[in-house]
Scaffold this motif. Structure first.
Motif, PDB file in Angstrom:
ATOM      1  N   ARG A 100       3.184  -5.177  -1.556  1.00  0.00           N
ATOM      2  CA  ARG A 100       4.487  -4.524  -1.371  1.00  0.00           C
ATOM      3  C   ARG A 100       4.835  -4.403   0.115  1.00  0.00           C
ATOM      4  N   VAL A 101       3.859  -4.059   0.951  1.00  0.00           N
ATOM      5  CA  VAL A 101       4.162  -3.928   2.386  1.00  0.00           C
ATOM      6  C   VAL A 101       4.214  -5.292   3.071  1.00  0.00           C
ATOM      7  N   ILE A 102       3.387  -6.218   2.632  1.00  0.00           N
ATOM      8  CA  ILE A 102       3.394  -7.558   3.239  1.00  0.00           C
ATOM      9  C   ILE A 102       4.766  -8.191   3.086  1.00  0.00           C
ATOM     10  N   GLY A 103       5.396  -7.985   1.929  1.00  0.00           N
ATOM     11  CA  GLY A 103       6.685  -8.601   1.652  1.00  0.00           C
ATOM     12  C   GLY A 103       7.878  -7.858   2.206  1.00  0.00           C
ATOM     13  N   GLU A 155       8.815   1.850   5.179  1.00  0.00           N
ATOM     14  CA  GLU A 155       8.737   3.309   5.061  1.00  0.00           C
ATOM     15  C   GLU A 155       7.289   3.789   5.117  1.00  0.00           C
ATOM     16  N   ALA A 156       7.080   4.993   5.592  1.00  0.00           N
ATOM     17  CA  ALA A 156       5.738   5.564   5.752  1.00  0.00           C
ATOM     18  C   ALA A 156       4.961   5.666   4.446  1.00  0.00           C
ATOM     19  N   PRO A 157       5.559   6.124   3.338  1.00  0.00           N
ATOM     20  CA  PRO A 157       4.755   6.252   2.115  1.00  0.00           C
ATOM     21  C   PRO A 157       4.144   4.924   1.644  1.00  0.00           C
ATOM     22  N   GLU A 158       4.899   3.843   1.719  1.00  0.00           N
ATOM     23  CA  GLU A 158       4.355   2.545   1.331  1.00  0.00           C
ATOM     24  C   GLU A 158       3.222   2.136   2.262  1.00  0.00           C
ATOM     25  N   ARG A 174      -9.551  -9.143   0.560  1.00  0.00           N
ATOM     26  CA  ARG A 174      -9.714  -8.932   2.013  1.00  0.00           C
ATOM     27  C   ARG A 174      -8.539  -9.470   2.814  1.00  0.00           C
ATOM     28  N   VAL A 175      -8.112 -10.693   2.516  1.00  0.00           N
ATOM     29  CA  VAL A 175      -7.022 -11.309   3.285  1.00  0.00           C
ATOM     30  C   VAL A 175      -5.735 -10.513   3.093  1.00  0.00           C
ATOM     31  N   LEU A 176      -5.442 -10.115   1.860  1.00  0.00           N
ATOM     32  CA  LEU A 176      -4.249  -9.293   1.617  1.00  0.00           C
ATOM     33  C   LEU A 176      -4.337  -7.973   2.361  1.00  0.00           C
ATOM     34  N   ALA A 177      -5.512  -7.355   2.367  1.00  0.00           N
ATOM     35  CA  ALA A 177      -5.685  -6.087   3.068  1.00  0.00           C
ATOM     36  C   ALA A 177      -5.445  -6.249   4.568  1.00  0.00           C
TER      37      ALA A 177
END
Length: 141
Positions: A39-42, A48-51, A89-92
């Motif tokens: 969700r944040v990568i895209g 936003e801070a919560p995401e 790992r890569v997504l993180a």
């Protein structure tokens, strides 16, 4: 209460995220963590801070299963067992990179205060998530 410290689980959003993981069926937990990361990568617009807080917690859960990873927070981390997350790992790493890239509300909030310790915590997570060179792998036995 909001945010009370620099750790990946030291805010209400991350604590709620971990509670949601505990309430989810065992087979859904990896998908919830994957979704928080992607969700944040895209997000190309203002993040936003919560995401971001959810993504940092999700990345910390992945890092906890990597060599040298710190365990999840004993109170605010999930209580239920998690599946093998090392394939994320890569997504993180990508999610953490996005959290610290403008425009990011969480990064802005930490920059406005003394964000050095928070950034150092993010850097520790990133270092844990980075693949280890073959010559530096931990012994199996």
């Amino acid at each position: 209460m909001g945010t009370w410290d620099i750790g990946p689980f030291d805010n209400d959003t991350a604590a709620d995220f971990c509670g949601d993981l505990d309430e989810a069926a065992a087979g859904q937990r990896e998908g919830i963590i994957r979704d928080a990361l992607t969700r944040v990568i895209g997000t190309a617009d203002h993040l936003e801070a919560p995401e971001s807080e959810e993504a940092v917690a999700a990345a910390a859960l992945v890092a906890a299963q990597c060599p040298g990873g710190e365990p999840a927070h004993p109170v605010y981390g999930p209580e239920e067992p998690l599946p093998d997350l090392t394939g994320l790992r890569v997504l993180a790493l990508q999610a953490l990179d996005r959290v610290v890239t403008d425009p990011s509300e969480l990064m802005d909030l930490w920059t406005e205060s003394d964000g050095g310790p928070w950034q150092a915590a993010i850097d520790r997570l990133r270092n844990t998530l980075l693949p280890q060179p073959p010559g530096e792998r931990l012994p199996l036995g």
